[in-house]
Design a protein around this motif. Structure first.
Motif, PDB file in Angstrom:
ATOM      1  N   SER A 178       0.822  -1.202   0.000  1.00  0.00           N
ATOM      2  CA  SER A 178       0.000   0.000   0.000  1.00  0.00           C
ATOM      3  C   SER A 178       0.863   1.261   0.000  1.00  0.00           C
ATOM      4  O   SER A 178       0.616   2.199  -0.762  1.00  0.00           O
ATOM      5  CB  SER A 178      -0.921  -0.021   1.219  1.00  0.00           C
ATOM      6  OG  SER A 178      -1.707   1.147   1.264  1.00  0.00           O
ATOM      7  N   ALA A 179       1.904   1.285   0.843  1.00  0.00           N
ATOM      8  CA  ALA A 179       2.792   2.448   0.910  1.00  0.00           C
ATOM      9  C   ALA A 179       3.534   2.657  -0.407  1.00  0.00           C
ATOM     10  O   ALA A 179       3.851   3.790  -0.771  1.00  0.00           O
ATOM     11  CB  ALA A 179       3.783   2.285   2.057  1.00  0.00           C
ATOM     12  N   LEU A 180       3.798   1.570  -1.125  1.00  0.00           N
ATOM     13  CA  LEU A 180       4.449   1.675  -2.432  1.00  0.00           C
ATOM     14  C   LEU A 180       3.477   2.097  -3.533  1.00  0.00           C
ATOM     15  O   LEU A 180       3.871   2.267  -4.685  1.00  0.00           O
ATOM     16  CB  LEU A 180       5.088   0.336  -2.811  1.00  0.00           C
ATOM     17  CG  LEU A 180       6.329  -0.064  -2.028  1.00  0.00           C
ATOM     18  CD1 LEU A 180       6.705  -1.514  -2.315  1.00  0.00           C
ATOM     19  CD2 LEU A 180       7.490   0.873  -2.345  1.00  0.00           C
ATOM     20  N   GLY A 181       2.194   2.225  -3.171  1.00  0.00           N
ATOM     21  CA  GLY A 181       1.189   2.638  -4.143  1.00  0.00           C
ATOM     22  C   GLY A 181       0.716   1.507  -5.030  1.00  0.00           C
ATOM     23  O   GLY A 181       0.168   1.750  -6.111  1.00  0.00           O
ATOM     24  N   LEU A 182       0.883   0.276  -4.573  1.00  0.00           N
ATOM     25  CA  LEU A 182       0.503  -0.886  -5.369  1.00  0.00           C
ATOM     26  C   LEU A 182      -0.896  -1.372  -4.997  1.00  0.00           C
ATOM     27  O   LEU A 182      -1.257  -1.398  -3.822  1.00  0.00           O
ATOM     28  CB  LEU A 182       1.501  -2.030  -5.139  1.00  0.00           C
ATOM     29  CG  LEU A 182       2.964  -1.717  -5.438  1.00  0.00           C
ATOM     30  CD1 LEU A 182       3.844  -2.867  -4.970  1.00  0.00           C
ATOM     31  CD2 LEU A 182       3.153  -1.442  -6.920  1.00  0.00           C
ATOM     32  N   VAL A 183      -1.651  -1.768  -6.003  1.00  0.00           N
ATOM     33  CA  VAL A 183      -2.933  -2.430  -5.781  1.00  0.00           C
ATOM     34  C   VAL A 183      -2.658  -3.904  -6.030  1.00  0.00           C
ATOM     35  O   VAL A 183      -2.413  -4.315  -7.166  1.00  0.00           O
ATOM     36  CB  VAL A 183      -4.024  -1.893  -6.733  1.00  0.00           C
ATOM     37  CG1 VAL A 183      -5.312  -2.658  -6.530  1.00  0.00           C
ATOM     38  CG2 VAL A 183      -4.210  -0.399  -6.524  1.00  0.00           C
ATOM     39  N   ALA A 184      -2.633  -4.685  -4.945  1.00  0.00           N
ATOM     40  CA  ALA A 184      -2.185  -6.076  -5.030  1.00  0.00           C
ATOM     41  C   ALA A 184      -3.272  -7.047  -4.607  1.00  0.00           C
ATOM     42  O   ALA A 184      -4.140  -6.721  -3.804  1.00  0.00           O
ATOM     43  CB  ALA A 184      -0.960  -6.265  -4.145  1.00  0.00           C
ATOM     44  N   VAL A 185      -3.181  -8.239  -5.165  1.00  0.00           N
ATOM     45  CA  VAL A 185      -4.066  -9.342  -4.813  1.00  0.00           C
ATOM     46  C   VAL A 185      -3.327 -10.228  -3.817  1.00  0.00           C
ATOM     47  O   VAL A 185      -2.154 -10.563  -4.028  1.00  0.00           O
ATOM     48  CB  VAL A 185      -4.441 -10.162  -6.074  1.00  0.00           C
ATOM     49  CG1 VAL A 185      -5.254 -11.387  -5.714  1.00  0.00           C
ATOM     50  CG2 VAL A 185      -5.177  -9.277  -7.062  1.00  0.00           C
ATOM     51  N   GLU A 186      -3.992 -10.610  -2.731  1.00  0.00           N
ATOM     52  CA  GLU A 186      -3.356 -11.485  -1.747  1.00  0.00           C
ATOM     53  C   GLU A 186      -3.098 -12.861  -2.341  1.00  0.00           C
ATOM     54  O   GLU A 186      -3.948 -13.417  -3.034  1.00  0.00           O
ATOM     55  CB  GLU A 186      -4.220 -11.624  -0.494  1.00  0.00           C
ATOM     56  CG  GLU A 186      -4.022 -10.489   0.469  1.00  0.00           C
ATOM     57  CD  GLU A 186      -4.579 -10.776   1.850  1.00  0.00           C
ATOM     58  OE1 GLU A 186      -4.790 -11.949   2.219  1.00  0.00           O
ATOM     59  OE2 GLU A 186      -4.791  -9.790   2.581  1.00  0.00           O
ATOM     60  N   ALA A 187      -1.924 -13.388  -2.034  1.00  0.00           N
ATOM     61  CA  ALA A 187      -1.516 -14.718  -2.496  1.00  0.00           C
ATOM     62  C   ALA A 187      -1.176 -15.563  -1.276  1.00  0.00           C
ATOM     63  O   ALA A 187      -0.037 -15.550  -0.800  1.00  0.00           O
ATOM     64  CB  ALA A 187      -0.319 -14.604  -3.435  1.00  0.00           C
ATOM     65  N   PRO A 188      -2.154 -16.306  -0.734  1.00  0.00           N
ATOM     66  CA  PRO A 188      -1.915 -17.102   0.474  1.00  0.00           C
ATOM     67  C   PRO A 188      -0.755 -18.089   0.327  1.00  0.00           C
ATOM     68  O   PRO A 188      -0.056 -18.368   1.296  1.00  0.00           O
ATOM     69  CB  PRO A 188      -3.237 -17.848   0.685  1.00  0.00           C
ATOM     70  CG  PRO A 188      -4.252 -17.055  -0.059  1.00  0.00           C
ATOM     71  CD  PRO A 188      -3.530 -16.406  -1.202  1.00  0.00           C
ATOM     72  N   GLU A 189      -0.536 -18.583  -0.896  1.00  0.00           N
ATOM     73  CA  GLU A 189       0.549 -19.541  -1.108  1.00  0.00           C
ATOM     74  C   GLU A 189       1.922 -18.901  -0.929  1.00  0.00           C
ATOM     75  O   GLU A 189       2.935 -19.595  -0.819  1.00  0.00           O
ATOM     76  CB  GLU A 189       0.435 -20.206  -2.484  1.00  0.00           C
ATOM     77  CG  GLU A 189       0.587 -19.280  -3.657  1.00  0.00           C
ATOM     78  CD  GLU A 189      -0.690 -18.542  -4.078  1.00  0.00           C
ATOM     79  OE1 GLU A 189      -0.748 -18.088  -5.237  1.00  0.00           O
ATOM     80  OE2 GLU A 189      -1.628 -18.397  -3.258  1.00  0.00           O
ATOM     81  N   LEU A 190       1.973 -17.581  -0.862  1.00  0.00           N
ATOM     82  CA  LEU A 190       3.219 -16.859  -0.632  1.00  0.00           C
ATOM     83  C   LEU A 190       3.277 -16.261   0.773  1.00  0.00           C
ATOM     84  O   LEU A 190       4.032 -15.326   1.041  1.00  0.00           O
ATOM     85  CB  LEU A 190       3.404 -15.756  -1.686  1.00  0.00           C
ATOM     86  CG  LEU A 190       3.587 -16.253  -3.117  1.00  0.00           C
ATOM     87  CD1 LEU A 190       3.665 -15.092  -4.084  1.00  0.00           C
ATOM     88  CD2 LEU A 190       4.817 -17.141  -3.231  1.00  0.00           C
TER      89      LEU A 190
END
Length: 196
Positions: free
Chosen positions: A61-73
């Motif tokens: 979020s601080a990097l300005g990224l809209v990310a999808v959670e990846a539980p496997e990671l």
């Protein structure tokens, strides 16, 4: 088809400063500020993923990224040691800690072994090798370590010899599951596209 994956390690938090196994602490003020200052320095990606840990989500979020959670990671499951410092655990369970650090198959804390973590990350890498384009992931340092172990086909004992500083990028690229590795780019210093 070439797949490129950039792994970004999260910013600092209290747990890292105290050598504490992840306890869900948020980024500290310095870590959050450093991540915000690095916003916009990462190359554009076709997919952006994030580990479900608090500090990875907050870093993304601080990097300005809209990310999808990846539980496997997700970070390594530390079982009953979660939230405790390495010093505390070493004082109470010195033999178990020594065994855990020496034997990649050991999971004496009731969580995940280094070997199991490397296998989990290896399965993700195999699937990702079939994906064309750029993937950006914000993940805990142990995921970066496991990736390096797998990409180099190194023995899992080397896992503990890999240091992954906060807010650094490690990139792999390849096709047909043969990966090349690029280590340790500090975020905030934009590098020319394609420079290796």
């Amino acid at each position: 088809m070439t797949s490129r994956v950039t792994f970004v390690s999260p910013a600092m938090n209290r747990s890292v400063r105290e050598a504490r196994f992840d306890d869900g602490s948020p980024l500290d003020a310095g870590g959050a500020a450093r991540a915000r200052s690095a916003a916009g320095t990462l190359s554009a990606a076709d997919r952006v993923l994030v580990s479900p840990t608090v500090r990875c989500r907050e870093t993304a979020s601080a990097l300005g990224l809209v990310a999808v959670e990846a539980p496997e990671l997700g970070g390594m499951d530390m079982g009953r040691w979660r939230g405790r410092t390495l010093g505390e655990v070493s004082a109470e369970e010195p033999d178990q800690v020594a065994h855990w650090l020496a034997d990649p198959a050991a999971a004496l804390h009731g969580g995940e072994s280094v070997r199991a973590l490397c296998e989990r990350v290896g399965r993700w890498l195999e699937a990702t090798a079939q994906t064309d384009g750029r993937t950006l992931v914000v993940v805990e340092p142990e995921i970066v370590r496991a990736t390096v172990v797998r990409v180099l086909a190194a023995h899992e004992a080397t896992f503990w010899r890999l240091d992954v500083p906060p807010l650094t990028a490690t990139e792999i690229s390849g096709r047909s599951g043969r990966w090349n590795l690029r280590l340790g780019q500090t975020l905030g210093a934009r590098e020319p596209e394609g420079g290796h």
